[in-house]
Design a protein around this motif. Structure first.
Motif, PDB file in Angstrom:
ATOM      1  N   ASP A 100       0.902  -1.309  -0.076  1.00 51.97           N
ATOM      2  CA  ASP A 100      -0.077   0.043  -0.079  1.00 51.97           C
ATOM      3  C   ASP A 100       0.897   1.373   0.106  1.00 51.97           C
ATOM      4  O   ASP A 100       0.418   2.260  -0.411  1.00 51.97           O
ATOM      5  CB  ASP A 100      -0.989   0.080   1.314  1.00 51.97           C
TER       6      ASP A 100
ATOM      7  N   PRO B  18       1.619   3.900  -4.499  1.00 54.26           N
ATOM      8  CA  PRO B  18       1.522   5.667  -4.747  1.00 54.26           C
ATOM      9  C   PRO B  18       2.878   6.051  -4.810  1.00 54.26           C
ATOM     10  O   PRO B  18       3.089   7.068  -5.833  1.00 54.26           O
ATOM     11  CB  PRO B  18       1.077   6.262  -3.503  1.00 54.26           C
ATOM     12  N   ARG B  19       3.970   5.667  -4.216  1.00 57.42           N
ATOM     13  CA  ARG B  19       5.254   6.047  -4.778  1.00 57.42           C
ATOM     14  C   ARG B  19       5.736   5.836  -5.883  1.00 57.42           C
ATOM     15  O   ARG B  19       6.331   6.573  -6.581  1.00 57.42           O
ATOM     16  CB  ARG B  19       6.400   5.612  -3.632  1.00 57.42           C
TER      17      ARG B  19
ATOM     18  N   LEU C 138       3.977   5.170  -8.850  1.00 55.84           N
ATOM     19  CA  LEU C 138       3.235   6.108  -9.670  1.00 55.84           C
ATOM     20  C   LEU C 138       3.559   7.533  -9.687  1.00 55.84           C
ATOM     21  O   LEU C 138       3.590   8.334 -10.770  1.00 55.84           O
ATOM     22  CB  LEU C 138       1.564   6.198  -9.244  1.00 55.84           C
ATOM     23  N   ASP C 139       4.021   8.069  -8.385  1.00 55.85           N
ATOM     24  CA  ASP C 139       4.467   9.529  -8.192  1.00 55.85           C
ATOM     25  C   ASP C 139       5.777   9.663  -9.155  1.00 55.85           C
ATOM     26  O   ASP C 139       5.906  10.683  -9.942  1.00 55.85           O
ATOM     27  CB  ASP C 139       4.290   9.818  -7.011  1.00 55.85           C
TER      28      ASP C 139
ATOM     29  N   LYS D 166       5.304   9.348 -12.975  1.00 54.41           N
ATOM     30  CA  LYS D 166       4.904  10.771 -13.292  1.00 54.41           C
ATOM     31  C   LYS D 166       5.812  11.725 -13.556  1.00 54.41           C
ATOM     32  O   LYS D 166       5.577  12.728 -14.455  1.00 54.41           O
ATOM     33  CB  LYS D 166       3.701  11.578 -12.331  1.00 54.41           C
TER      34      LYS D 166
ATOM     35  N   TYR E  59       3.834   6.703 -16.919  1.00 59.11           N
ATOM     36  CA  TYR E  59       2.826   6.569 -15.983  1.00 59.11           C
ATOM     37  C   TYR E  59       1.747   5.723 -16.587  1.00 59.11           C
ATOM     38  O   TYR E  59       1.320   4.891 -15.899  1.00 59.11           O
ATOM     39  CB  TYR E  59       2.498   7.803 -15.472  1.00 59.11           C
TER      40      TYR E  59
END
Length: 338
Positions: free
Chosen positions: A165, A169-170, A172-173, A176, A184
């Motif tokens: 979890d 997000p790390r 995906l960031d 980007k 991405y």
């Protein structure tokens, strides 16, 4: 006496000149009949030329040309073969087939290993090159295949590494922020569709239907066609890059009309920036399955998303479905005992 055989394949007709020399069958193939006839005549009138043909082929036929000859007749469904053999051509293509050694192949595979490639991936690269040598040996009656001298890697087919979890997000960031604007979108599609790397890289805009929210895979690893369901986030990303025509969704930044197979350095940079270790691109597929399992999907539903032919392959995620099964049994049987 040299004989000319007409051979018809999926990619056209070739003409194979065959003759015996010192008890051995020697052959060479040509695309044009006139070239084959000229070669056959030369074999008949020049005995020393025929005698030295095998050594000549070993010392003059480059690996790049051998790979092209192999791919010209290749009819397999695994499109990753083109990517893998292109990789070999870039590294050893200028060497004659007779000069490619076990050490060359082992060093090249060690490079892949240092880039974080899984043992199974290394074996696939070696197998692709071995197929080229087997083909060339058959075509030219040679006996050379240094791939057989390289030890097979031990594969851990039960590996189920997936993003936590905190890691998701790390990554995906970091994607980007990549210098490649489509990284991405590629990672997001891999996570949300469970599609393989080669399947995504081979996608064309003609395969994508934004209105129906689907992407059509014409040829998958197991030979079946598959339709990917696209999320709102993926649709949004695709819309921002949308092109008219039959171009690739993930095109090479500088080679017009080619898919971007070699994005590994960009993937590794994003992974490093996210502080994620021991994680391969293929593990995004495991992440998709794991997220589905932990959010209530059945093994059959996971198999359908991933395109597994057999539920056996999906069993590795069964332990992640335990929470959902517990809730299900409580809901159905909770009121039996009063």
């Amino acid at each position: 006496m040299a004989k000319i055989q007409v051979r018809k394949g999926a990619k056209g007709t070739t003409y194979r000149v065959e003759f015996m020399r010192d008890g051995r069958r020697v052959s060479k193939s040509f695309k044009l009949k006139k070239e084959a006839e000229k070669f056959a005549a030369l074999v008949v009138v020049d005995d020393s030329f025929a005698h030295g043909l095998s050594n000549y082929t070993l010392n003059t036929l480059t690996l790049s040309k051998a790979i092209r000859e192999y791919l010209d007749q290749h009819t397999g469904r695994d499109q990753n073969v083109f990517h893998r053999l292109g990789w070999w051509a870039d590294r050893l293509g200028d060497k004659p087939v007779g000069k490619v050694t076990r050490q060359h192949i082992k060093a090249a595979l060690d490079t892949l290993k240092s880039e974080g490639k899984a043992p199974a991936t290394l074996n696939r690269y070696k197998a692709a090159l071995s197929s080229v040598f087997a083909f060339i040996c058959d075509e030219h009656d040679l006996k050379v295949n240094p791939c057989r001298e390289v030890k097979q890697q031990s594969e851990d087919n039960a590996r189920t590494r997936f993003l936590s979890d905190a890691e998701l997000p790390r990554l995906l960031d970091a994607a980007k922020a990549s210098e490649w604007p489509r990284l991405y979108m590629l990672i997001l599609m891999a996570i949300t569709t469970g599609a393989r790397r080669g399947e995504l890289i081979g996608l064309k805009w003609s395969d994508v239907d934004l209105k129906a929210r689907t992407a059509h895979l014409h040829t998958t690893k197991n030979g079946d066609q598959r339709v990917l369901a696209l999320t709102d986030a993926v649709i949004s990303e695709l819309a921002s890059f949308r092109e008219v025509g039959n171009g690739y969704v993930f095109p090479h930044p500088s080679r017009l009309g080619e898919p971007f197979h070699y994005f590994d350095h960009l993937w590794q940079a994003a992974r490093s920036a996210a502080g994620i270790t021991d994680f391969h691109f293929h593990d995004l597929r495991h992440t998709c399955a794991s997220l589905l399992a932990m959010n209530g999907a059945s093994l059959l539903e996971i198999a359908q998303v991933l395109g597994h032919k057999s539920i056996t392959m999906t069993q590795r995620y069964s332990h992640l479905c335990n929470g959902h099964k517990a809730k299900l049994t409580d809901r159905v049987f909770g009121g039996i005992a009063k």
